[in-house]
Scaffold this active site. Structure first.
Site, PDB file in Angstrom:
ATOM      1  N   GLY A 219       3.083   6.251  -6.281  1.00 33.16           N
ATOM      2  CA  GLY A 219       2.487   5.196  -5.467  1.00 33.16           C
ATOM      3  C   GLY A 219       1.715   5.732  -4.291  1.00 33.16           C
ATOM      4  N   SER A 220       1.792   5.034  -3.183  1.00 29.73           N
ATOM      5  CA  SER A 220       0.946   5.357  -2.036  1.00 29.73           C
ATOM      6  C   SER A 220       1.309   6.658  -1.334  1.00 29.73           C
ATOM      7  CB  SER A 220       0.976   4.204  -1.022  1.00 29.73           C
ATOM      8  OG  SER A 220       0.322   3.066  -1.555  1.00 29.73           O
TER       9      SER A 220
END
Length: 486
Positions: A219-220
């Site tokens: 993810g981020s």
């Protein structure tokens, strides 16, 4: 000699020669491999009758052998078993895992470095003993990591890794759910076999060390890699203006990807620092698309993707950044989605490299090997794996990550009086399961002592409340405080 007798004689001679060749092969060519084969019952029976060395965290023996009242003479025991099981592994009649396996020759006393000790034992007619293994683990950090995972709501699955950025020493490694290695060390071999089958069939996979053996979309948190690649290109720094806005249209597609909160990140053009603070998907999708697959893959590999580096603890899975992704997939990789996968160890290595002026250090968990009298036989020396980014790029990224903790998505990791650098991540999975929560950080930002990665794979948290900062931030904070305040 008549022909039939001659034929039989030659045949017997060939059989005799074959036996000699086979015996020579087994005793001289294959002897070492057979001796170290975990299925070798004769070796296991011998080691059960010997005092196996201890595995140490600080001065505490988290695994040791104690006298038993049966034919095997010694029983392997584990202190705080659930907390340390992913590291120690277990020593059983059937197999070994973790440090018990990787350091088996030392712990069993068969290592060549213990030759003098064995010789002295033989001459003094003393029972042979195994050597001891000193781990790099910081007891306070491990306590904090385990407590953080234990306090997650419900029957959670997750893992934590903490590294010393300048050396690669593993300060904490925890995984949940886990198991009790004392049960595997039992001398009731039938019960051990049943336990192994039960845990191997358990869908929660308690035998897997998720810190190194589970790879999921980061993810981020992967935006650190994307930002690094952008700055390394020479076209960006922390103050550069980058695309913002509410959506990014994937190339060769009609799909528009928005931001996690549905907003516009503060405008159509924002600074790189602001993009990191608010975790702007549009920015990092745009950057990955601009940089292309080759540049993104090269940057990821400099951090350790597509390879393994942990040599003294088995079970590491390679974190992957595919080099054959098309343009839409490459864009999605910029936010840690598409086919990108990572272990918590790998994301801790990314954070640690930024903290260490761009140098990626080989992670290790075995600090020293010691003789039974505790004299040091060998000590692991830190080793640089690669130069992932320049020191200038590391400074730019640190500025961005400190801002993210000060007033961005990573505020749960704030520590009064200490500058913390951090990044949240919430990685999407399939439609029928909740997202994965990630968090990475290092501190103090101006003189880093610890880098942390937290993965919460699942927990009894409402889907709309799952976020890296909410679930992982407090765990990372507690570990950081434990290291700094020790």
């Amino acid at each position: 000699m008549n022909k039939p007798i001659r034929v039989v004689s030659v045949f017997c001679l060939l059989l005799f020669l074959a036996l000699l060749v086979n015996a020579t092969y087994l005793m001289y060519v294959r002897s070492d491999a057979l001796d170290k084969d975990p299925r070798n019952r004769r070796v296991i029976l011998a080691t059960y009758s010997r005092e196996r060395g201890a595995i140490l965290v600080g001065k505490e023996a988290i695994a040791r052998s104690v006298p038993s009242d049966d034919q095997y003479e010694f029983q392997r025991t584990y202190a705080e078993p659930f907390k340390y099981a992913p590291i120690t592994g277990y020593f059983s009649f059937y197999s070994q895992t973790g440090v018990e396996r990787s350091q088996n020759s030392v712990l069993s006393g068969e290592d060549s470095r213990l030759f003098v000790t064995r010789l002295v034992d033989m001459l003094s007619n003393s029972d042979p003993k195994g050597g001891n293994v000193q781990l790099t683990i910081n007891g306070a950090a491990q306590d904090a990591a385990w407590a953080g995972l234990e306090n997650l709501p419900g029957d959670a699955q997750g893992a934590v890794v903490a590294l010393e950025p300048t050396t690669g020493r593993i300060l904490a490694m925890a995984s949940t759910p886990t198991f009790d290695p004392n049960n595997f060390a039992s001398h009731d071999f039938g019960a051990v076999a049943e336990l192994d089958k039960k845990l191997s069939d358990d869908p929660r996979q308690p035998l897997i060390n998720r810190a190194i053996g589970t790879t999921l979309p980061p993810g981020s948190t992967f935006k650190l890699v994307t930002a690094a690649a952008a700055i390394e290109s020479g076209n960006y720094d922390a103050d550069s203006l980058v695309p913002g806005g509410s959506g990014f249209k994937l190339p060769q597609s009609s799909t528009v990807v928005g931001n996690h909160d549905g907003g516009d990140c503060g405008g159509k053009r924002i600074t790189m620092t602001q993009a990191m603070q608010v975790s702007c998907n549009v920015t990092f999708l745009s950057l990955a698309n601009e940089l292309g697959n080759d540049a993104m893959a090269e940057q990821a590999e400099k951090f350790g993707f597509n390879d393994t580096s942990l040599e003294d603890l088995g079970g590491q899975a390679a974190s992957l950044y595919p080099r054959d992704m098309d343009q839409p997939q490459t864009a999605m990789s910029g936010i840690g989605q598409s086919s990108v996968t990572a272990t918590p160890l790998q994301m801790a290595m990314v954070a640690a490299a930024i903290a260490n002026d761009g140098d990626v250090m080989r992670p290790y968990v075995v600090d020293e090997v010691r003789a039974p009298n505790l004299s040091v036989l060998d000590r692991t020396e830190p080793q640089t794996l690669s130069k992932a980014i320049s020191s200038t790029t590391a400074e730019e990224l640190t500025t961005m990550l400190v801002a993210t903790v000060d007033s961005g998505t990573a505020t749960p990791a704030q520590i009064p009086g200490i500058k913390v650098a951090g990044k949240t991540g919430t990685a999407q999975s399939t439609a029928d399961r909740p997202p994965y929560a990630w968090f990475v950080s290092f501190a103090p930002a101006d003189d880093p002592k610890v880098a942390v990665a937290v993965l919460v794979q699942s927990s009894d948290t409402a889907r709309e409340e799952i976020a890296g900062g909410l679930l992982g931030g407090p765990i990372a904070k507690a570990i950081t405080e434990a290291v700094i305040n020790r």
